[in-house]
Design a protein around this motif. Structure first.
Motif, PDB file in Angstrom:
ATOM      1  N   GLU A   3      17.911  30.547  61.600  1.00  0.00           N
ATOM      2  CA  GLU A   3      18.907  30.116  61.053  1.00  0.00           C
ATOM      3  C   GLU A   3      19.119  30.632  59.345  1.00  0.00           C
ATOM      4  OE1 GLU A   3      21.078  25.832  59.950  1.00  0.00           O
ATOM      5  OE2 GLU A   3      19.265  25.966  61.002  1.00  0.00           O
ATOM      6  N   TYR A   4      20.346  31.066  59.364  1.00  0.00           N
ATOM      7  CA  TYR A   4      20.360  31.732  58.089  1.00  0.00           C
ATOM      8  C   TYR A   4      21.640  31.318  57.258  1.00  0.00           C
ATOM      9  CZ  TYR A   4      17.773  35.406  60.218  1.00  0.00           C
ATOM     10  OH  TYR A   4      16.848  36.278  60.862  1.00  0.00           O
ATOM     11  N   HIS A   5      21.742  31.502  55.862  1.00  0.00           N
ATOM     12  CA  HIS A   5      22.834  31.225  55.107  1.00  0.00           C
ATOM     13  C   HIS A   5      23.216  32.258  54.151  1.00  0.00           C
ATOM     14  CE1 HIS A   5      24.564  28.976  51.575  1.00  0.00           C
ATOM     15  NE2 HIS A   5      25.138  28.054  52.481  1.00  0.00           N
ATOM     16  N   ALA A   6      24.406  32.399  53.849  1.00  0.00           N
ATOM     17  CA  ALA A   6      25.290  33.401  53.241  1.00  0.00           C
ATOM     18  C   ALA A   6      26.619  32.854  52.868  1.00  0.00           C
ATOM     19  CB  ALA A   6      25.398  34.772  54.025  1.00  0.00           C
ATOM     20  N   SER A   7      27.262  33.742  52.052  1.00  0.00           N
ATOM     21  CA  SER A   7      28.698  33.503  51.593  1.00  0.00           C
ATOM     22  C   SER A   7      29.490  33.094  52.944  1.00  0.00           C
ATOM     23  CB  SER A   7      29.183  34.518  50.725  1.00  0.00           C
ATOM     24  OG  SER A   7      28.674  34.661  49.859  1.00  0.00           O
ATOM     25  N   PRO A   8      30.187  32.082  52.720  1.00  0.00           N
ATOM     26  CA  PRO A   8      31.206  31.763  53.946  1.00  0.00           C
ATOM     27  C   PRO A   8      32.005  33.148  54.421  1.00  0.00           C
ATOM     28  CG  PRO A   8      31.345  30.095  52.165  1.00  0.00           C
ATOM     29  CD  PRO A   8      30.558  31.362  51.807  1.00  0.00           C
ATOM     30  N   ARG A   9      32.081  33.004  55.692  1.00  0.00           N
ATOM     31  CA  ARG A   9      32.675  33.875  56.361  1.00  0.00           C
ATOM     32  C   ARG A   9      31.963  35.333  56.262  1.00  0.00           C
ATOM     33  NH1 ARG A   9      35.511  32.011  60.483  1.00  0.00           N
ATOM     34  NH2 ARG A   9      36.453  30.268  59.941  1.00  0.00           N
ATOM     35  N   TYR A  10      30.876  35.535  55.797  1.00  0.00           N
ATOM     36  CA  TYR A  10      30.277  36.785  55.663  1.00  0.00           C
ATOM     37  C   TYR A  10      29.978  37.480  56.811  1.00  0.00           C
ATOM     38  CZ  TYR A  10      26.568  40.119  54.178  1.00  0.00           C
ATOM     39  OH  TYR A  10      25.629  41.280  53.831  1.00  0.00           O
ATOM     40  N   SER A  11      30.336  38.756  56.873  1.00  0.00           N
ATOM     41  CA  SER A  11      30.178  39.425  58.403  1.00  0.00           C
ATOM     42  C   SER A  11      29.406  40.691  58.066  1.00  0.00           C
ATOM     43  CB  SER A  11      31.353  39.582  58.803  1.00  0.00           C
ATOM     44  OG  SER A  11      32.133  40.890  58.282  1.00  0.00           O
ATOM     45  N   LEU A  12      28.619  41.007  59.076  1.00  0.00           N
ATOM     46  CA  LEU A  12      27.844  42.113  59.203  1.00  0.00           C
ATOM     47  C   LEU A  12      27.643  42.570  60.676  1.00  0.00           C
ATOM     48  CD1 LEU A  12      25.624  43.891  57.666  1.00  0.00           C
ATOM     49  CD2 LEU A  12      23.987  42.455  58.359  1.00  0.00           C
ATOM     50  N   ASP A  13      28.249  43.863  60.717  1.00  0.00           N
ATOM     51  CA  ASP A  13      28.086  44.523  62.392  1.00  0.00           C
ATOM     52  C   ASP A  13      28.477  43.669  63.383  1.00  0.00           C
ATOM     53  OD1 ASP A  13      27.668  46.985  61.005  1.00  0.00           O
ATOM     54  OD2 ASP A  13      25.456  46.625  60.842  1.00  0.00           O
ATOM     55  N   GLY A  14      29.398  42.772  63.273  1.00  0.00           N
ATOM     56  CA  GLY A  14      29.552  41.828  64.354  1.00  0.00           C
ATOM     57  C   GLY A  14      28.928  40.396  64.398  1.00  0.00           C
ATOM     58  N   ILE A  15      28.204  40.245  63.358  1.00  0.00           N
ATOM     59  CA  ILE A  15      27.599  38.953  63.176  1.00  0.00           C
ATOM     60  C   ILE A  15      28.386  38.499  61.824  1.00  0.00           C
ATOM     61  CG2 ILE A  15      25.524  37.890  62.146  1.00  0.00           C
ATOM     62  CD1 ILE A  15      23.865  40.206  63.019  1.00  0.00           C
ATOM     63  N   GLY A  21      29.092  29.203  55.881  1.00  0.00           N
ATOM     64  CA  GLY A  21      27.896  30.376  55.399  1.00  0.00           C
ATOM     65  C   GLY A  21      26.666  30.335  56.164  1.00  0.00           C
ATOM     66  N   VAL A  22      26.760  29.610  57.509  1.00  0.00           N
ATOM     67  CA  VAL A  22      25.676  29.405  58.235  1.00  0.00           C
ATOM     68  C   VAL A  22      25.724  30.293  59.493  1.00  0.00           C
ATOM     69  CG1 VAL A  22      24.224  27.852  59.620  1.00  0.00           C
ATOM     70  CG2 VAL A  22      25.156  27.139  57.555  1.00  0.00           C
ATOM     71  N   TYR A  23      24.662  30.662  60.075  1.00  0.00           N
ATOM     72  CA  TYR A  23      24.614  31.608  61.352  1.00  0.00           C
ATOM     73  C   TYR A  23      23.172  31.404  62.007  1.00  0.00           C
ATOM     74  CZ  TYR A  23      24.958  35.638  64.555  1.00  0.00           C
ATOM     75  OH  TYR A  23      24.951  36.183  65.747  1.00  0.00           O
ATOM     76  N   VAL A  24      23.392  30.876  63.047  1.00  0.00           N
ATOM     77  CA  VAL A  24      22.126  30.755  64.062  1.00  0.00           C
ATOM     78  C   VAL A  24      22.061  31.649  65.183  1.00  0.00           C
ATOM     79  CG1 VAL A  24      20.829  28.837  65.351  1.00  0.00           C
ATOM     80  CG2 VAL A  24      22.350  28.226  63.335  1.00  0.00           C
ATOM     81  N   THR A  25      20.824  32.247  65.491  1.00  0.00           N
ATOM     82  CA  THR A  25      20.800  33.217  66.502  1.00  0.00           C
ATOM     83  C   THR A  25      19.298  32.995  67.245  1.00  0.00           C
ATOM     84  OG1 THR A  25      20.866  35.583  67.389  1.00  0.00           O
ATOM     85  CG2 THR A  25      20.003  35.116  65.050  1.00  0.00           C
ATOM     86  N   LEU A  34      18.729  40.907  60.461  1.00  0.00           N
ATOM     87  CA  LEU A  34      19.025  39.649  59.457  1.00  0.00           C
ATOM     88  C   LEU A  34      17.650  39.714  58.328  1.00  0.00           C
ATOM     89  CD1 LEU A  34      21.192  37.252  61.440  1.00  0.00           C
ATOM     90  CD2 LEU A  34      21.899  38.850  59.542  1.00  0.00           C
ATOM     91  N   ASP A  35      16.594  39.721  58.656  1.00  0.00           N
ATOM     92  CA  ASP A  35      15.506  39.645  57.943  1.00  0.00           C
ATOM     93  C   ASP A  35      15.332  40.550  57.046  1.00  0.00           C
ATOM     94  OD1 ASP A  35      14.720  37.244  59.302  1.00  0.00           O
ATOM     95  OD2 ASP A  35      13.242  38.044  60.410  1.00  0.00           O
ATOM     96  N   VAL A  36      15.821  41.546  57.439  1.00  0.00           N
ATOM     97  CA  VAL A  36      15.870  42.909  56.219  1.00  0.00           C
ATOM     98  C   VAL A  36      16.698  42.326  55.004  1.00  0.00           C
ATOM     99  CG1 VAL A  36      16.472  45.395  55.879  1.00  0.00           C
ATOM    100  CG2 VAL A  36      15.382  44.676  58.114  1.00  0.00           C
ATOM    101  N   PRO A  39      15.585  38.261  50.864  1.00  0.00           N
ATOM    102  CA  PRO A  39      16.342  37.322  50.089  1.00  0.00           C
ATOM    103  C   PRO A  39      17.449  38.031  49.456  1.00  0.00           C
ATOM    104  CG  PRO A  39      14.503  37.903  48.714  1.00  0.00           C
ATOM    105  CD  PRO A  39      14.435  38.657  50.103  1.00  0.00           C
ATOM    106  N   THR A  40      17.790  39.249  49.514  1.00  0.00           N
ATOM    107  CA  THR A  40      18.620  39.907  48.515  1.00  0.00           C
ATOM    108  C   THR A  40      20.159  39.344  48.782  1.00  0.00           C
ATOM    109  OG1 THR A  40      17.251  42.041  48.465  1.00  0.00           O
ATOM    110  CG2 THR A  40      19.455  42.309  47.759  1.00  0.00           C
ATOM    111  N   TRP A  41      20.720  39.346  50.090  1.00  0.00           N
ATOM    112  CA  TRP A  41      21.965  39.197  50.522  1.00  0.00           C
ATOM    113  C   TRP A  41      22.111  37.818  51.335  1.00  0.00           C
ATOM    114  CZ3 TRP A  41      25.395  41.836  47.698  1.00  0.00           C
ATOM    115  CH2 TRP A  41      24.642  43.244  47.486  1.00  0.00           C
ATOM    116  N   ILE A  42      21.128  37.407  51.986  1.00  0.00           N
ATOM    117  CA  ILE A  42      21.203  35.992  52.657  1.00  0.00           C
ATOM    118  C   ILE A  42      19.907  35.417  52.567  1.00  0.00           C
ATOM    119  CG2 ILE A  42      23.080  36.966  54.297  1.00  0.00           C
ATOM    120  CD1 ILE A  42      20.606  37.511  56.240  1.00  0.00           C
ATOM    121  N   SER A  43      19.922  34.194  53.099  1.00  0.00           N
ATOM    122  CA  SER A  43      18.662  33.422  53.036  1.00  0.00           C
ATOM    123  C   SER A  43      18.357  32.972  54.455  1.00  0.00           C
ATOM    124  CB  SER A  43      18.581  32.259  51.990  1.00  0.00           C
ATOM    125  OG  SER A  43      19.539  31.403  52.044  1.00  0.00           O
ATOM    126  N   ARG A  44      17.036  32.946  54.614  1.00  0.00           N
ATOM    127  CA  ARG A  44      16.399  32.385  55.882  1.00  0.00           C
ATOM    128  C   ARG A  44      16.229  30.983  55.614  1.00  0.00           C
ATOM    129  NH1 ARG A  44      13.030  35.023  60.828  1.00  0.00           N
ATOM    130  NH2 ARG A  44      13.152  33.207  62.132  1.00  0.00           N
TER     131      ARG A  44
END
Length: 68
Positions: A3-15, A21-25, A34-36, A39-44
């Protein structure tokens, strides 16, 4: 599952993160991509932070009194 957290509606290559701002996979390839960015752009947010080992407290030694 990750489970990751970023800015709301953040998108990256189809994610795409949701409005909170939550994405679960469970996809291993997505997790690796996403782990790459952590902590620079998103947080797990499902990963537990490593706890610092507790240091033993120093024992109080009763002061010795001399009867001189």
């Amino acid at each position: 599952m990750a489970e990751y957290h970023a800015s709301p509606r953040y998108s990256l290559d189809g994610i795409e993160f949701d409005v909170r701002g939550v994405y679960v996979t469970e996809d291993v390839e997505e997790i690796a991509r996403l782990d790459v960015l952590v902590p620079t752009w998103i947080s797990r947010i499902d990963a537990k932070e490593p706890e610092e080992p507790k240091k033993p407290r120093a024992k109080k030694v009763a002061a010795e009194t001399s009867d001189e």
